[in-house]
Design a protein around this motif. Structure first.
Motif, short mmCIF file in Angstrom:
data_model
loop_
_atom_site.label_atom_id
_atom_site.label_comp_id
_atom_site.label_asym_id
_atom_site.label_seq_id
_atom_site.Cartn_x
_atom_site.Cartn_y
_atom_site.Cartn_z
N PRO A 187 -44.63 -34.12 77.06
CA PRO A 187 -45.81 -34.45 76.26
C PRO A 187 -46.68 -35.49 76.96
O PRO A 187 -46.15 -36.42 77.58
N GLN A 188 -47.99 -35.34 76.80
CA GLN A 188 -48.93 -36.19 77.51
C GLN A 188 -49.70 -37.09 76.54
O GLN A 188 -50.20 -36.62 75.52
N GLY A 189 -49.79 -38.38 76.89
CA GLY A 189 -50.65 -39.31 76.17
C GLY A 189 -50.18 -39.66 74.78
O GLY A 189 -49.15 -39.17 74.29
N PRO A 190 -50.96 -40.53 74.10
CA PRO A 190 -50.58 -40.97 72.76
C PRO A 190 -50.57 -39.82 71.74
O PRO A 190 -49.87 -39.90 70.73
N GLY A 191 -51.33 -38.76 72.01
CA GLY A 191 -51.34 -37.61 71.12
C GLY A 191 -50.17 -36.68 71.33
O GLY A 191 -50.02 -35.70 70.60
N ARG A 192 -49.35 -36.97 72.33
CA ARG A 192 -48.18 -36.13 72.68
C ARG A 192 -48.59 -34.67 72.81
O ARG A 192 -48.04 -33.77 72.17
N LEU A 193 -49.57 -34.43 73.66
CA LEU A 193 -50.06 -33.08 73.87
C LEU A 193 -49.16 -32.33 74.84
O LEU A 193 -48.72 -32.87 75.86
N LEU A 194 -48.90 -31.08 74.51
CA LEU A 194 -48.13 -30.19 75.37
C LEU A 194 -49.06 -29.13 75.96
O LEU A 194 -49.83 -28.50 75.22
N PHE A 195 -48.98 -28.93 77.26
CA PHE A 195 -49.81 -27.94 77.95
C PHE A 195 -48.93 -26.79 78.41
O PHE A 195 -47.84 -27.00 78.95
#
Length: 340
Positions: free
Chosen positions: A270-278
């Motif tokens: 997960p990426q960044g404070p938003g916990r984004l998954l690509f």
């Protein structure tokens, strides 16, 4: 979705319409030609993504209005319009106008949230009301109500030689039912389902159920349908980056593989404070891609797709990719081109 007994029903593609700052006309014309090619290849839909204050299409509806006069069958969509940049009343008028021009082919896709770089742009976008604007779901509800013909004005009648309507004109019955919501969180997809919207799911989701992309996307689609009045019949369109190499030159294949590799690290956690998954970009032959897609838990839940074209490729690359998608990969997923 795509299984031997449940074939891919709708094939679409998505582009941001990249252009050279010093030759914007060339880039916009290339996008229009891609949409024309999509229709010739039998695609069911073509989608444009907004790029405000960037070197991609900033006004998709304007381009789709032009595309509507150069095509006759293919569906035309926005994926997605960030409504924080729009006035719902004015946008409803624009949507209805383009839908009329297209003969009922418009698929408006929308999302909510504070505009990107809002602190930098709010002085130009909302100089007097920035601290009072509603950037939440209420903005979508306003748009839907206006498209459905709810009152926009307290005045209706004739004033001199001018006739006035109390609702948005032109009024297009059924347009509101073709609105899609771009959702990447469980909260947003449940809201979209409860309000009877269609769902656009992309290669970006929030890590809420686990740290795996497929599991989270599967959870989103199931949560959306569980909340939707239509249940399992609720429409979901998938938007992975899928690049077939069957008809590519060696140079193109190397470019595609390098592109996917350069973006792979961001897919590992997960990426960044938003916990984004690509999601990883999928590159390979159509046979390889079909196998990977059939094994993709999230992909199996939908029978419509709007495959995203990589942002930075050349027009000839897009022609090869669109051609291979329509003539090689999609048939392996059970799709058949639209007639005419």
């Amino acid at each position: 979705m795509p299984t031997p007994d449940r074939p891919l029903r709708s094939l679409g593609f998505l582009t941001i319409g990249l252009f050279d700052e010093h030759d914007p006309a060339g880039g916009h014309e290339a996008t229009l030609r891609l949409i024309e090619l999509g229709e010739q290849l039998g695609y069911d839909t073509a989608w444009l993504r907004h790029r405000h204050l960037q070197y991609g299409i900033s006004s998709p509806l304007t381009v789709l209005a032009a595309a509507s006069q150069r095509t006759r069958r293919i569906g035309l969509g926005t994926a997605v319009t960030p409504l924080g940049w729009e006035n719902p009343l004015r946008y409803a008028e624009d949507l209805a106008t383009v839908d009329v021009l297209s003969g009922g082919r418009l698929n408006p896709g929308v999302s909510v949230g504070v505009p990107v770089h809002f602190e930098d742009v709010k002085g130009a976008l909302y100089p007097d009301t920035a601290d009072r604007e509603d950037f939440g779901y209420g903005r979508v509800e306003r748009l839907l109500n206006l498209l459905r013909g709810h009152r926009a004005s307290g005045f209706r009648g004739t004033e001199g030689i001018e006739a006035y309507s109390e609702r948005v004109q032109p009024h297009v019955p059924g347009l509101a039912a073709r609105v899609w919501y771009g959702g990447g969180s469980l909260r947003s997809v449940r809201w979209a389902g409860e309000h009877g919207l269609n769902l656009l799911t992309s290669s970006v989701v929030r890590a809420e159920e686990s740290e795996g992309f497929e599991a989270n996307q599967l959870a989103l689609i199931r949560a959306f349908r569980a909340a939707h009045p239509a249940g399992e019949r609720a429409r979901v369109s998938h938007g992975l980056v899928v690049v077939p190499t069957d008809g590519a030159t060696p140079e193109q294949r190397a470019k595609y593989e390098a592109y996917a590799e350069s973006r792979y690290a961001r897919t590992l956690a997960p990426q960044g404070p938003g916990r984004l998954l690509f999601a990883p970009d999928l590159v390979g032959t159509s046979e390889e891609l079909a196998e990977r897609l059939y094994a993709h838990a999230g992909f199996r839940e939908a029978d419509e797709v709007a495959f995203a074209l990589p942002f930075t490729f050349a027009p000839e690359d897009y022609v090869q990719i669109l051609t291979d998608l329509a003539t090689r990969l999609a048939p392996l997923l059970g799709w058949r081109p639209a007639a005419g």
